[in-house]
Motif scaffolding. Sequence first.
Motif, mmCIF file in Angstrom:
data_model
loop_
_atom_site.group_PDB
_atom_site.id
_atom_site.type_symbol
_atom_site.label_atom_id
_atom_site.label_comp_id
_atom_site.label_asym_id
_atom_site.label_seq_id
_atom_site.Cartn_x
_atom_site.Cartn_y
_atom_site.Cartn_z
ATOM 1 N N GLY A 227 0.695 -1.236 -0.006
ATOM 2 C CA GLY A 227 0.138 0.030 0.014
ATOM 3 C C GLY A 227 0.962 1.216 -0.241
ATOM 4 N N PRO A 228 0.230 2.278 0.168
ATOM 5 C CA PRO A 228 1.027 3.823 0.215
ATOM 6 C C PRO A 228 1.980 3.791 1.400
ATOM 7 C CG PRO A 228 -1.511 4.079 0.970
ATOM 8 C CD PRO A 228 -1.209 2.619 0.272
ATOM 9 N N HIS A 229 3.049 4.185 1.147
ATOM 10 C CA HIS A 229 4.321 4.634 2.107
ATOM 11 C C HIS A 229 4.594 2.971 3.002
ATOM 12 C CE1 HIS A 229 3.516 8.901 2.068
ATOM 13 N NE2 HIS A 229 2.041 8.565 2.196
ATOM 14 N N GLY A 230 4.542 2.039 1.977
ATOM 15 C CA GLY A 230 5.056 0.585 2.548
ATOM 16 C C GLY A 230 3.873 0.034 3.341
ATOM 17 N N LEU A 231 2.852 0.600 3.743
ATOM 18 C CA LEU A 231 1.972 -0.165 4.399
ATOM 19 C C LEU A 231 1.446 -1.386 3.697
ATOM 20 C CD1 LEU A 231 0.130 2.788 5.880
ATOM 21 C CD2 LEU A 231 1.713 1.615 7.055
ATOM 22 N N GLU A 232 1.128 -2.397 4.459
ATOM 23 C CA GLU A 232 0.570 -3.682 3.800
ATOM 24 C C GLU A 232 -0.928 -3.183 3.655
ATOM 25 O OE1 GLU A 232 0.232 -8.502 4.746
ATOM 26 O OE2 GLU A 232 0.359 -6.901 6.369
ATOM 27 N N ALA A 233 -1.554 -3.785 2.605
ATOM 28 C CA ALA A 233 -2.769 -3.506 2.262
ATOM 29 C C ALA A 233 -3.388 -4.620 1.348
ATOM 30 C CB ALA A 233 -2.902 -2.403 1.270
ATOM 31 N N TRP A 234 -4.556 -4.609 1.371
ATOM 32 C CA TRP A 234 -5.498 -5.497 0.607
ATOM 33 C C TRP A 234 -5.673 -5.002 -0.986
ATOM 34 C CZ3 TRP A 234 -7.666 -10.104 2.782
ATOM 35 C CH2 TRP A 234 -7.404 -10.418 4.119
ATOM 36 N N SER A 235 -5.706 -5.914 -2.015
ATOM 37 C CA SER A 235 -5.965 -5.583 -3.337
ATOM 38 C C SER A 235 -7.514 -5.506 -3.619
ATOM 39 C CB SER A 235 -5.453 -6.545 -4.222
ATOM 40 O OG SER A 235 -5.910 -6.272 -5.516
ATOM 41 N N ALA A 236 -8.113 -4.501 -3.871
ATOM 42 C CA ALA A 236 -9.519 -4.262 -4.124
ATOM 43 C C ALA A 236 -9.902 -5.096 -5.164
ATOM 44 C CB ALA A 236 -9.682 -2.603 -4.360
ATOM 45 N N GLU A 260 -6.418 4.860 -6.048
ATOM 46 C CA GLU A 260 -5.644 5.684 -6.925
ATOM 47 C C GLU A 260 -5.974 6.107 -8.324
ATOM 48 O OE1 GLU A 260 -2.156 3.085 -7.460
ATOM 49 O OE2 GLU A 260 -1.805 3.057 -5.249
ATOM 50 N N PRO A 261 -5.252 6.955 -8.906
ATOM 51 C CA PRO A 261 -5.853 7.656 -10.375
ATOM 52 C C PRO A 261 -6.087 6.339 -11.232
ATOM 53 C CG PRO A 261 -3.876 9.063 -9.303
ATOM 54 C CD PRO A 261 -4.276 7.794 -8.555
ATOM 55 N N GLY A 262 -7.410 6.540 -11.644
ATOM 56 C CA GLY A 262 -7.876 5.613 -12.743
ATOM 57 C C GLY A 262 -8.569 4.420 -11.940
ATOM 58 N N GLY A 263 -8.483 4.165 -10.501
ATOM 59 C CA GLY A 263 -8.996 3.150 -9.815
ATOM 60 C C GLY A 263 -10.168 3.600 -9.091
ATOM 61 N N ALA A 341 -7.573 -1.902 8.411
ATOM 62 C CA ALA A 341 -6.787 -2.577 7.259
ATOM 63 C C ALA A 341 -6.964 -1.412 6.179
ATOM 64 C CB ALA A 341 -7.478 -3.912 6.760
ATOM 65 N N LEU A 342 -6.106 -1.426 5.347
ATOM 66 C CA LEU A 342 -6.172 -0.577 4.161
ATOM 67 C C LEU A 342 -6.484 -1.506 2.581
ATOM 68 C CD1 LEU A 342 -3.016 1.714 4.145
ATOM 69 C CD2 LEU A 342 -5.442 2.389 4.169
ATOM 70 N N VAL A 343 -7.272 -0.919 1.867
ATOM 71 C CA VAL A 343 -7.473 -1.649 0.642
ATOM 72 C C VAL A 343 -7.165 -0.613 -0.372
ATOM 73 C CG1 VAL A 343 -9.466 -2.445 -0.700
ATOM 74 C CG2 VAL A 343 -9.616 -2.954 1.803
ATOM 75 N N VAL A 344 -6.474 -0.743 -1.449
ATOM 76 C CA VAL A 344 -5.951 -0.152 -2.347
ATOM 77 C C VAL A 344 -6.636 -0.453 -3.680
ATOM 78 C CG1 VAL A 344 -3.920 0.627 -3.550
ATOM 79 C CG2 VAL A 344 -3.823 0.272 -1.147
ATOM 80 N N ALA A 345 -7.265 0.453 -4.547
ATOM 81 C CA ALA A 345 -7.998 0.160 -5.584
ATOM 82 C C ALA A 345 -6.830 0.701 -6.871
ATOM 83 C CB ALA A 345 -9.097 0.572 -5.917
ATOM 84 N N ARG A 346 -6.423 -0.123 -7.660
ATOM 85 C CA ARG A 346 -5.438 0.435 -8.683
ATOM 86 C C ARG A 346 -6.111 0.274 -9.928
ATOM 87 N NH1 ARG A 346 -1.271 -1.826 -5.107
ATOM 88 N NH2 ARG A 346 0.112 -0.165 -4.385
ATOM 89 N N PRO A 347 -5.672 1.010 -10.936
ATOM 90 C CA PRO A 347 -6.277 0.771 -12.288
ATOM 91 C C PRO A 347 -5.859 -0.401 -12.863
ATOM 92 C CG PRO A 347 -4.537 2.664 -12.348
ATOM 93 C CD PRO A 347 -4.716 2.168 -11.058
ATOM 94 N N ARG A 348 -6.722 -0.831 -13.747
ATOM 95 C CA ARG A 348 -6.417 -2.218 -14.418
ATOM 96 C C ARG A 348 -5.799 -2.082 -15.852
ATOM 97 N NH1 ARG A 348 -12.152 -3.301 -12.689
ATOM 98 N NH2 ARG A 348 -12.081 -5.005 -11.076
#
Length: 605
Positions: A227-236, A260-263, A341-348
């Motif tokens: 995740g951001p800043h090296g934090l462990e996160a879950w993939s959206a 994130e941009p696009g996600g 927890a953190l969940v990160v949504a990245r563009p496909r």
Amino acid sequence: MPRRSIATRGGGVQNLPGRAELVRLDPSPCRRACPVGINVKAYVGLIAAGRPELAAAVIRERNPLPAACGRICSAPCERDCLRGRDGRPVAVRALKWFAVEVERERRTCAAPPAPPAARLPGRVAVVGGGPAGLTAAHDLAAAGVAVTLFDASERLGGLLAHGVPAFRLPREALDNDVAAILALGVETRLGASVDVATAPRLLEQGFAAVVLATGAAAAAGPVRTAGPHGLEAWSADALVRQWAAGERIVPGARLLVVAEPGGLTLGVAAARLARRAGAQNVTLCAPLPLSDWPIDDEQLAGLARDGVQLRPAAVPGPGERTAGALRVPLDGSGGVLELDALVVARPRWPELPAEAPFARAPLGTLAVHPVTLETSVPGVFAAGELSAGPRGVIEAMAAGRRAARSVLRRLAGEPRAGDDSRAGLVPESVPERGVRLTTRGGDRWRPVAEPPPGAARLDPVDPALTEPQAVAEARRCLMCGPCEECRRCTPTCEFVLAIDAAGRTPEVVRLPRARLADPAPDAADGLPSLAPRVVEARCVACGLCAEVCPWNIPRIAPRRRGAAVAGIDPRFCRSCGLCAGACPAGALEMPGLDAVPDPAAEVRP
């Protein structure tokens, strides 16, 4: 100055026997904006007339996945709607979903057409069962081509089935559309993964052409990610896929979904699913201000109903984990969130193997011919996100249709041609009588944003238009253009809908004067004018007609006794009816709309 014929304003004329003229019309803005050329005005008019089943039939003429488009289409037709000049376009997408749902609930969907008796030579392989692949398979099979559809999953639909929550797109509705496509004779090979690098080998196995439509997410990534800043996160993306498969994983009671941009679209789905799966507190943040979020009123209302908190223009800062909790500051919105927890949504984005024998575009997608979508390997075509990057469902379908037409030209030995992805067969005439559509006011339908009582669950489907709401919304349509394209042709209508041989441009047949009632006395060419008639006794010279006319035709001028009144020159009027619908005094009458109404067909509140 002699009156100019409507034919010279429509864009092209062909003389027919007798006194008829074949007149090409400019398509309405909504139809022109639709990537697959759906006759939007026709099905909106049929919904306004209380005939949603016929509206669904019109939609299916050009759209093999109407359920998906009724829910998650990007709705370019609404962006070009003339009603949208005040920020309130007709809710076309919601009307499409209403028509498809009525068709399904009343079980009035026409039986899928039988596979063509005469098959064209050659077999075509379509790799990928998402919107682009399904559309390509549909169009090829409907044209008489033997199609084999490969998909790595055991369920067709691509991201529609595995990445869109069921409360946004009910699986039964999607399955009905897929079944109608397969009924055309499409052979399926599910669970058969065809790598992009080895796809050209299908040509060696006897296929005359290959259409690659594997999408932007060929395989699911790991559930845990950085995740951001090296934090462990879950993939959206992984969570949404697992939730779609029935695994209700809840990373924690307090979640922050970072888009994130696009996600952002993926982030919205993950946030709502997490809330419905049992998370007590879900916050969605994105670096963009809320006005720039690429989501519409329906999605915003869904977030509100599910109780998702929004933090626009905010990004997470460096966090720390203390006593089992994760403390993350939000830069831009202030405050510190205590999370589980953190969940990160990245563009496909499409992942192409390095050994794939294809030329690449600058952004890393497959390089294709801009019109035919053929890759650098002759006989292999690429449609959808594999060649264009992330796109919406309707854009992917348009690419699948264009690839299918290029394959048909290749099989027929024809040279490359321009883009005709909107072309189609001549639609059947809908038996419908005239309906008055003079009530064109009212505000745009807004989805309910209040959260439901009780705990949120995964299964409730997002609310849709009720029948009275759908009729009222459809009657807001301004029916732009000289013909409504509604196929409710009556003795009072000057036009009969037809389609030219190539199917690209709507055309109408202008009937002889003997077939028309009460032609206008000033018709210099012997045919009546379709321009609105000004009832001077009612006109209050407010000037609203001149304000709403896109072509600046109405004029306010004084009469002989000094009183001002509106005037419309029939030589230049486009007969769209905008001014008649906006006139507060009812001083503008449209020929053909109200002259001989059918009380039995008129929709009443």
